[in-house]
Write an enzyme that holds these catalytic residues in place. Structure first.
Site, PDB file in Angstrom:
ATOM      1  N   CYS A   6      32.630  54.448  20.469  1.00  0.00           N
ATOM      2  CA  CYS A   6      31.709  55.239  21.276  1.00  0.00           C
ATOM      3  C   CYS A   6      30.740  55.985  20.395  1.00  0.00           C
ATOM      4  CB  CYS A   6      32.485  56.224  22.151  1.00  0.00           C
ATOM      5  SG  CYS A   6      31.416  57.278  23.156  1.00  0.00           S
ATOM      6  N   GLY A   7      29.452  55.725  20.581  1.00  0.00           N
ATOM      7  CA  GLY A   7      28.451  56.397  19.766  1.00  0.00           C
ATOM      8  C   GLY A   7      27.946  57.687  20.364  1.00  0.00           C
TER       9      GLY A   7
END
Length: 274
Positions: free
Chosen positions: A117-118
């Site tokens: 997850c960025g």
């Protein structure tokens, strides 16, 4: 910036392979390394990035750029590895010194990002709003040139070849020349490393470059492309709906399912010639 050390990017394990018929077998295998990188600014921890070791300085530079903490590489005075740390922290902590004029984080982020997850840590819908300038690039690339890029990217992924467990982002010139590639267990990390590389060279905005990512393309990758001024984003996999929406809004050509036999163009096909 130091080069990736393959011995850090993967590690050996013993694996037992089971078949539907016959006895299982044991053999040596290699898995991609996933390890925490603590980033300190002014001596204080501000975030932990779960990443594949290698090109850590580029990762931090690209990450801080994407978060709006820095405007360019000149906003960073130095990135160093502290010596007064524990054995467990060795190789996994970076200390950043910023120009006084640059602010640190504004409290919007909870200072943790995992490898899948960025944008983990964002706490409101408003906080993920993308701010940037629509692309004005006049770059054009032929469909034949684009179709040849996945094979070139795949050939430049040594860690994937060894483990099958990392993503890649590659930056190409208009004629299809591969300029740089970065690998990581996190697709957003791979792109941050690539943007960090370009920032160190003074090449941002990347208005005459093509970005290819090895998997699907989602919101955070297009967001980073907007920040870096990349006009063409292509992916071996599918785009998400929000990725398409962002590409439309910011004038980015978005290509998905890129293959030697063809591609799908989801936004702004004007940058692609027959």
């Amino acid at each position: 910036m130091r080069d990736t050390n393959d011995r850090e990017a993967y590690q050996p394990v013993r694996v037992r392979t089971l078949r539907h018929e016959g006895a299982g077998t044991e053999r040596a295998d290699a898995v991609a390394v996933e390890a925490p990188l603590e980033v300190r600014i002014g001596g204080k921890p501000v975030t932990v990035l779960m990443r594949t070791p290698g090109h850590d300085e580029e990762l931090v530079t690209g990450f801080l750029f994407g978060e709006g903490v820095i405007a360019d590489a000149d906003d960073i005075i130095s990135i160093t590895r502290p010596t007064d740390i524990s054995d467990a922290e060795h190789g996994n902590v970076l200390e950043v010194r910023l120009m006084v004029s640059r602010r640190v984080f504004d409290g919007d982020r909870l200072f943790y990002s995992n490898s899948s997850c960025g944008i983990c840590g964002k706490k409101s819908i408003a906080s993920i709003e993308v701010r940037g300038t629509p692309s004005c690039s006049d770059l054009t690339v032929s469909s034949a040139t684009l179709a040849a890029l996945p094979e070139r990217l795949r050939a430049a992924q040594p860690t994937f070849a060894r483990t099958g467990g990392v993503h890649a982002s590659g930056l190409f010139a208009a004629d299809g020349t591969l300029l740089a590639v970065r690998e990581d267990v996190g697709r957003h990390n791979a792109l941050d490393k690539l943007v960090g590389w370009a920032l160190d060279r003074g090449d941002v905005p990347l208005a005459d470059r093509v970005l290819l990512v090895s998997g699907r393309v989602s919101y955070e990758l297009v967001q980073k492309a907007v920040a870096a001024g990349i006009p063409i984003v292509a992916a071996v996999g599918a785009p998400s709906s929000y990725a398409v929406e962002l590409a439309e809004r910011f004038g980015i050509t978005l290509v998905g399912f890129l293959r030697a036999s063809g591609m799908n163009v989801y936004a702004h096909p004007d940058h692609i010639t027959e």
